[in-house]
Design a protein around this motif. Sequence first.
Motif, PDB file in Angstrom:
ATOM      1  N   ARG A   6     -59.606 -72.701  56.706  1.00 28.78           N
ATOM      2  CA  ARG A   6     -59.817 -72.933  55.280  1.00 28.78           C
ATOM      3  C   ARG A   6     -60.387 -74.329  55.059  1.00 28.78           C
ATOM      4  O   ARG A   6     -60.012 -75.284  55.732  1.00 28.78           O
ATOM      5  CB  ARG A   6     -58.501 -72.794  54.494  1.00 28.78           C
ATOM      6  N   LEU A   7     -61.293 -74.411  54.090  1.00 29.57           N
ATOM      7  CA  LEU A   7     -61.853 -75.683  53.638  1.00 29.57           C
ATOM      8  C   LEU A   7     -61.506 -75.779  52.163  1.00 29.57           C
ATOM      9  O   LEU A   7     -61.849 -74.884  51.387  1.00 29.57           O
ATOM     10  CB  LEU A   7     -63.364 -75.705  53.859  1.00 29.57           C
ATOM     11  N   ILE A   8     -60.812 -76.851  51.795  1.00 22.23           N
ATOM     12  CA  ILE A   8     -60.218 -76.915  50.454  1.00 22.23           C
ATOM     13  C   ILE A   8     -60.555 -78.234  49.763  1.00 22.23           C
ATOM     14  O   ILE A   8     -59.859 -79.231  49.927  1.00 22.23           O
ATOM     15  CB  ILE A   8     -58.682 -76.739  50.540  1.00 22.23           C
TER      16      ILE A   8
ATOM     17  N   VAL B  74     -59.753 -75.682  45.558  1.00 21.77           N
ATOM     18  CA  VAL B  74     -60.697 -74.565  45.659  1.00 21.77           C
ATOM     19  C   VAL B  74     -60.658 -74.121  47.119  1.00 21.77           C
ATOM     20  O   VAL B  74     -61.144 -74.837  47.997  1.00 21.77           O
ATOM     21  CB  VAL B  74     -62.123 -74.987  45.246  1.00 21.77           C
ATOM     22  N   VAL B  75     -60.051 -72.974  47.386  1.00 24.36           N
ATOM     23  CA  VAL B  75     -59.847 -72.517  48.759  1.00 24.36           C
ATOM     24  C   VAL B  75     -61.044 -71.677  49.212  1.00 24.36           C
ATOM     25  O   VAL B  75     -61.357 -70.652  48.613  1.00 24.36           O
ATOM     26  CB  VAL B  75     -58.542 -71.698  48.877  1.00 24.36           C
ATOM     27  N   LEU B  76     -61.704 -72.155  50.272  1.00 22.88           N
ATOM     28  CA  LEU B  76     -62.871 -71.475  50.831  1.00 22.88           C
ATOM     29  C   LEU B  76     -62.620 -71.135  52.290  1.00 22.88           C
ATOM     30  O   LEU B  76     -61.926 -71.883  52.987  1.00 22.88           O
ATOM     31  CB  LEU B  76     -64.100 -72.390  50.763  1.00 22.88           C
ATOM     32  N   ASN B  77     -63.215 -70.056  52.756  1.00 14.25           N
ATOM     33  CA  ASN B  77     -63.269 -69.839  54.192  1.00 14.25           C
ATOM     34  C   ASN B  77     -64.559 -70.500  54.682  1.00 14.25           C
ATOM     35  O   ASN B  77     -65.321 -71.066  53.885  1.00 14.25           O
ATOM     36  CB  ASN B  77     -63.160 -68.356  54.554  1.00 14.25           C
ATOM     37  N   VAL B  78     -64.822 -70.445  55.958  1.00 11.77           N
ATOM     38  CA  VAL B  78     -65.991 -71.136  56.516  1.00 11.77           C
ATOM     39  C   VAL B  78     -67.276 -70.597  55.897  1.00 11.77           C
ATOM     40  O   VAL B  78     -68.141 -71.368  55.474  1.00 11.77           O
ATOM     41  CB  VAL B  78     -66.006 -71.033  58.060  1.00 11.77           C
ATOM     42  N   ASP B  79     -67.419 -69.283  55.824  1.00  8.93           N
ATOM     43  CA  ASP B  79     -68.636 -68.712  55.238  1.00  8.93           C
ATOM     44  C   ASP B  79     -68.775 -69.073  53.766  1.00  8.93           C
ATOM     45  O   ASP B  79     -69.887 -69.290  53.280  1.00  8.93           O
ATOM     46  CB  ASP B  79     -68.668 -67.197  55.418  1.00  8.93           C
ATOM     47  N   GLY B  80     -67.673 -69.164  53.048  1.00  7.91           N
ATOM     48  CA  GLY B  80     -67.708 -69.569  51.648  1.00  7.91           C
ATOM     49  C   GLY B  80     -68.218 -70.990  51.487  1.00  7.91           C
ATOM     50  O   GLY B  80     -69.012 -71.283  50.585  1.00  7.91           O
ATOM     51  N   TRP B  81     -67.783 -71.882  52.380  1.00  7.47           N
ATOM     52  CA  TRP B  81     -68.268 -73.264  52.334  1.00  7.47           C
ATOM     53  C   TRP B  81     -69.750 -73.314  52.656  1.00  7.47           C
ATOM     54  O   TRP B  81     -70.521 -73.982  51.959  1.00  7.47           O
ATOM     55  CB  TRP B  81     -67.478 -74.146  53.309  1.00  7.47           C
ATOM     56  N   VAL B  82     -70.157 -72.599  53.714  1.00  5.56           N
ATOM     57  CA  VAL B  82     -71.573 -72.589  54.114  1.00  5.56           C
ATOM     58  C   VAL B  82     -72.437 -72.084  52.955  1.00  5.56           C
ATOM     59  O   VAL B  82     -73.468 -72.680  52.631  1.00  5.56           O
ATOM     60  CB  VAL B  82     -71.782 -71.741  55.388  1.00  5.56           C
ATOM     61  N   SER B  83     -72.017 -71.006  52.300  1.00  5.10           N
ATOM     62  CA  SER B  83     -72.775 -70.448  51.170  1.00  5.10           C
ATOM     63  C   SER B  83     -72.846 -71.434  50.007  1.00  5.10           C
ATOM     64  O   SER B  83     -73.903 -71.602  49.395  1.00  5.10           O
ATOM     65  CB  SER B  83     -72.138 -69.145  50.684  1.00  5.10           C
ATOM     66  N   ALA B  84     -71.734 -72.075  49.696  1.00  2.00           N
ATOM     67  CA  ALA B  84     -71.706 -73.034  48.580  1.00  2.00           C
ATOM     68  C   ALA B  84     -72.641 -74.208  48.848  1.00  2.00           C
ATOM     69  O   ALA B  84     -73.390 -74.625  47.961  1.00  2.00           O
ATOM     70  CB  ALA B  84     -70.277 -73.514  48.344  1.00  2.00           C
TER      71      ALA B  84
ATOM     72  N   VAL C  93     -60.680 -76.760  64.222  1.00  2.00           N
ATOM     73  CA  VAL C  93     -60.113 -77.064  62.916  1.00  2.00           C
ATOM     74  C   VAL C  93     -59.476 -75.804  62.328  1.00  2.00           C
ATOM     75  O   VAL C  93     -60.084 -74.737  62.322  1.00  2.00           O
ATOM     76  CB  VAL C  93     -61.196 -77.596  61.957  1.00  2.00           C
ATOM     77  N   ILE C  94     -58.255 -75.946  61.839  1.00  2.00           N
ATOM     78  CA  ILE C  94     -57.561 -74.869  61.137  1.00  2.00           C
ATOM     79  C   ILE C  94     -57.779 -75.021  59.641  1.00  2.00           C
ATOM     80  O   ILE C  94     -57.957 -74.053  58.911  1.00  2.00           O
ATOM     81  CB  ILE C  94     -56.045 -74.897  61.435  1.00  2.00           C
ATOM     82  N   GLN C  95     -57.784 -76.292  59.190  1.00  2.00           N
ATOM     83  CA  GLN C  95     -57.911 -76.539  57.755  1.00  2.00           C
ATOM     84  C   GLN C  95     -58.396 -77.962  57.509  1.00  2.00           C
ATOM     85  O   GLN C  95     -58.030 -78.876  58.232  1.00  2.00           O
ATOM     86  CB  GLN C  95     -56.554 -76.361  57.089  1.00  2.00           C
ATOM     87  N   ILE C  96     -59.246 -78.081  56.503  1.00  2.00           N
ATOM     88  CA  ILE C  96     -59.601 -79.396  55.982  1.00  2.00           C
ATOM     89  C   ILE C  96     -59.376 -79.336  54.477  1.00  2.00           C
ATOM     90  O   ILE C  96     -59.883 -78.455  53.796  1.00  2.00           O
ATOM     91  CB  ILE C  96     -61.077 -79.777  56.240  1.00  2.00           C
ATOM     92  N   ILE C  97     -58.602 -80.268  53.976  1.00  2.00           N
ATOM     93  CA  ILE C  97     -58.419 -80.427  52.536  1.00  2.00           C
ATOM     94  C   ILE C  97     -58.926 -81.827  52.215  1.00  2.00           C
ATOM     95  O   ILE C  97     -58.673 -82.764  52.967  1.00  2.00           O
ATOM     96  CB  ILE C  97     -56.952 -80.207  52.105  1.00  2.00           C
ATOM     97  N   TRP C  98     -59.715 -81.951  51.136  1.00  2.00           N
ATOM     98  CA  TRP C  98     -60.256 -83.261  50.814  1.00  2.00           C
ATOM     99  C   TRP C  98     -60.359 -83.478  49.316  1.00  2.00           C
ATOM    100  O   TRP C  98     -60.408 -82.548  48.536  1.00  2.00           O
ATOM    101  CB  TRP C  98     -61.605 -83.491  51.479  1.00  2.00           C
ATOM    102  N   GLN C  99     -60.370 -84.765  48.997  1.00  2.00           N
ATOM    103  CA  GLN C  99     -60.561 -85.166  47.607  1.00  2.00           C
ATOM    104  C   GLN C  99     -61.543 -86.315  47.588  1.00  2.00           C
ATOM    105  O   GLN C  99     -61.383 -87.294  48.326  1.00  2.00           O
ATOM    106  CB  GLN C  99     -59.241 -85.596  46.966  1.00  2.00           C
ATOM    107  N   ALA C 100     -62.548 -86.187  46.744  1.00  2.00           N
ATOM    108  CA  ALA C 100     -63.521 -87.259  46.567  1.00  2.00           C
ATOM    109  C   ALA C 100     -62.928 -88.355  45.697  1.00  2.00           C
ATOM    110  O   ALA C 100     -62.116 -88.097  44.810  1.00  2.00           O
ATOM    111  CB  ALA C 100     -64.800 -86.708  45.939  1.00  2.00           C
ATOM    112  N   GLU C 101     -63.350 -89.559  45.971  1.00  2.00           N
ATOM    113  CA  GLU C 101     -62.910 -90.713  45.199  1.00  2.00           C
ATOM    114  C   GLU C 101     -63.443 -90.612  43.767  1.00  2.00           C
ATOM    115  O   GLU C 101     -64.565 -90.184  43.528  1.00  2.00           O
ATOM    116  CB  GLU C 101     -63.465 -91.968  45.873  1.00  2.00           C
ATOM    117  N   LYS C 102     -62.622 -90.999  42.817  1.00  2.00           N
ATOM    118  CA  LYS C 102     -62.993 -91.074  41.396  1.00  2.00           C
ATOM    119  C   LYS C 102     -62.651 -92.481  40.914  1.00  2.00           C
ATOM    120  O   LYS C 102     -61.819 -93.173  41.511  1.00  2.00           O
ATOM    121  CB  LYS C 102     -62.212 -90.044  40.567  1.00  2.00           C
ATOM    122  N   THR C 103     -63.259 -92.891  39.831  1.00  2.00           N
ATOM    123  CA  THR C 103     -62.974 -94.218  39.281  1.00  2.00           C
ATOM    124  C   THR C 103     -61.484 -94.412  39.063  1.00  2.00           C
ATOM    125  O   THR C 103     -60.927 -95.457  39.393  1.00  2.00           O
ATOM    126  CB  THR C 103     -63.727 -94.413  37.946  1.00  2.00           C
TER     127      THR C 103
END
Length: 182
Positions: free
Chosen positions: A72-74, A87-97, A162-172
Amino acid sequence: MRRLSLFLALAAVLIAPALRAQTPAPQLAAPTSTCPSTATLDQLVTAIDAAVSGPANQDRTCFRALFTPDARLIPIRIAADGTATPVVLNVDGWVSAVAKNGGMVFYEKQINVRSESWAHIAHLWSTYETRTTSDGKPPEGKVMDRGINSIQAVYDGKQWHVIQIIWQAEKTQDPVPAKYLP
């Protein structure tokens, strides 16, 4: 009726291991000879950066090889009101996005990585930056995005996946803390 219930419960307990033994385990994608090795955690980080970077619509063979079949890529999306939503994506979902961005080019680099591992499991806490050029030289090489990745990985005896990557982008309102910067 009670005996039948007990019999069915006992049968389920006894039969379940046999059924699991007959179900083939999902196979990890085999990297091609052109994909970088992920025999070490440092190599895994380098391979993630290489597989993510480049044109958004590029071939993602090596990217797919980095992940377990059910990975999962989240990304965490922050709404204007501050609400955080995964936003939970599988690998193909991330590639498509990502491919929807066409030929847009970006380069991701982990700029500070902390890892914890034991036996066949690992957790990487990494600060990343994305830039518009691979060398990062201004003005085109300005930082587009920065944030934190939480990466969980498993070692199959030869390679890390990789089993999972969860990330958050920096905001002000949520800057990356200084302790996670290089």
